[in-house]
Design a protein around this motif. Structure first.
Motif, PDB file in Angstrom:
ATOM      1  N   HIS A  81       1.769   2.528  -3.443  1.00  0.00           N
ATOM      2  CA  HIS A  81       0.703   3.243  -4.145  1.00  0.00           C
ATOM      3  C   HIS A  81       0.547   4.662  -3.592  1.00  0.00           C
ATOM      4  CE1 HIS A  81      -0.862   0.002  -6.668  1.00  0.00           C
ATOM      5  NE2 HIS A  81      -0.529  -0.803  -5.669  1.00  0.00           N
ATOM      6  N   PRO A  91       0.802  -1.235   0.000  1.00  0.00           N
ATOM      7  CA  PRO A  91       0.000   0.000   0.000  1.00  0.00           C
ATOM      8  C   PRO A  91       0.828   1.275   0.000  1.00  0.00           C
ATOM      9  CG  PRO A  91      -0.129  -1.124   2.128  1.00  0.00           C
ATOM     10  CD  PRO A  91       0.556  -2.059   1.190  1.00  0.00           C
ATOM     11  N   ILE A 137      -5.460   3.660 -10.296  1.00  0.00           N
ATOM     12  CA  ILE A 137      -5.365   2.351  -9.644  1.00  0.00           C
ATOM     13  C   ILE A 137      -4.918   2.536  -8.196  1.00  0.00           C
ATOM     14  CG2 ILE A 137      -4.166   0.128  -9.650  1.00  0.00           C
ATOM     15  CD1 ILE A 137      -3.968   0.336 -12.673  1.00  0.00           C
ATOM     16  N   SER A 138      -3.960   3.441  -7.973  1.00  0.00           N
ATOM     17  CA  SER A 138      -3.497   3.708  -6.612  1.00  0.00           C
ATOM     18  C   SER A 138      -4.617   4.283  -5.756  1.00  0.00           C
ATOM     19  CB  SER A 138      -2.307   4.669  -6.645  1.00  0.00           C
ATOM     20  OG  SER A 138      -1.208   4.096  -7.326  1.00  0.00           O
ATOM     21  N   TYR A 167      -7.001   1.439  -4.962  1.00  0.00           N
ATOM     22  CA  TYR A 167      -6.349   0.526  -4.014  1.00  0.00           C
ATOM     23  C   TYR A 167      -6.459   1.078  -2.592  1.00  0.00           C
ATOM     24  CZ  TYR A 167      -2.525  -2.302  -1.993  1.00  0.00           C
ATOM     25  OH  TYR A 167      -1.770  -3.153  -1.214  1.00  0.00           O
TER      26      TYR A 167
END
Length: 265
Positions: free
Chosen positions: A220, A217, A239-240, A243
């Motif tokens: 990201h 994590p 996407i980060s 997430y």
């Protein structure tokens, strides 16, 4: 004054959770030095590593442009400080309230629900993290380490990082049995801090290691904040965002269920 501030500034949350945030503000009214000290830790990292060592490292290419090491390291320090602040508030501090101060036993004797407790403590971690992140962004701007107007989104990005780790930290804390269990927190957090493309580009890793790093994590969080401050914005940043948002939402749900099970069993 702290209670007045919480009532004047509207907090987008249920009334019970808001009262828990107000309670934390009132506590830190007397321990304001502890609260203020959190501003300095990430700044010390920035000055010692990002500014001091930066003179020994040549600029390198990131997203098709040359970047000074100080400008490369600063957004990573911002993301890492958001992680550390959130983890401390929702692990060590929360464990003491849960196991020793028995705060939540009293709280749940009121109309407040376990979900209010989870939201309230995570919200307080975000209030605290937002203050630190804002000060850090100001410091970065003053030092000329911001290269794009996209950096205006770096603050909410840091808050998203704090949300993800605050919720995950709170969920994990509900499984802790004693202070010795917190060794696992350090075992997870320290490698992430050192290896999540924080101090050097991910391309420096072998291919198999890059896959593992991209699953963490903090990577990201670092990628998101760094992309905004350097202006290297692209679709993978979404996407980060997804997430970190999913991690925070799942952690909050688990924390609420665990508090219900631990305190109301």
């Amino acid at each position: 004054m702290a209670t007045l501030l919480a009532r004047v500034v509207p907090l987008p949350m249920h009334g019970g959770a808001r009262l828990l945030v107000e309670r934390n503000l009132m506590v830190y009214r007397h321990d304001w030095l502890v609260l203020v000290s959190g501003f300095f830790e990430p700044l010390f990292y920035l000055f010692s590593i990002g500014v001091g060592i930066a003179h020994l490292v040549r600029p390198f290419e990131v997203g098709g442009r040359l970047v000074d090491y100080a400008a490369f390291i600063a957004p990573a320090m911002l993301a890492a400080s958001a992680m550390n602040g959130a983890i401390i508030d929702t692990t060590y501090n929360l464990f003491f309230k849960l196991k020793y101060a028995k705060l939540y036993d009293a709280v749940l004797a009121t109309p407040m629900r376990p979900f209010d407790v989870a939201v309230g403590e995570v919200a307080w971690a975000l209030v605290r993290g937002t203050m630190y992140a804002a000060a850090f962004v100001v410091a970065m701007t003053t030092l000329g380490l911001v290269a794009s107007w996209w950096a205006l989104l770096a603050l909410p990005a840091a808050v998203l990082v704090a949300f993800a780790f605050a919720a995950a930290g709170m969920a994990g804390t509900t499984y802790m049995r004693s202070w010795q269990d917190f060794e696992f927190v350090s075992l997870v957090v320290l490698p992430m801090f050192l290896l999540s493309a924080t101090f050097f580009p991910i391309t420096a890793y072998p291919d198999f290691a890059q896959v593992l790093v991209r699953l963490t994590p903090l990577y990201h969080g670092v990628a998101l904040v760094r992309g905004l401050t350097l202006g290297t914005v692209s679709w993978p940043l979404l996407i980060s965002v997804a997430y970190l948002a999913a991690m925070g939402g799942l952690g909050l749900w688990i924390a609420a269920r665990r508090i219900d099970r631990v305190l109301l069993r």
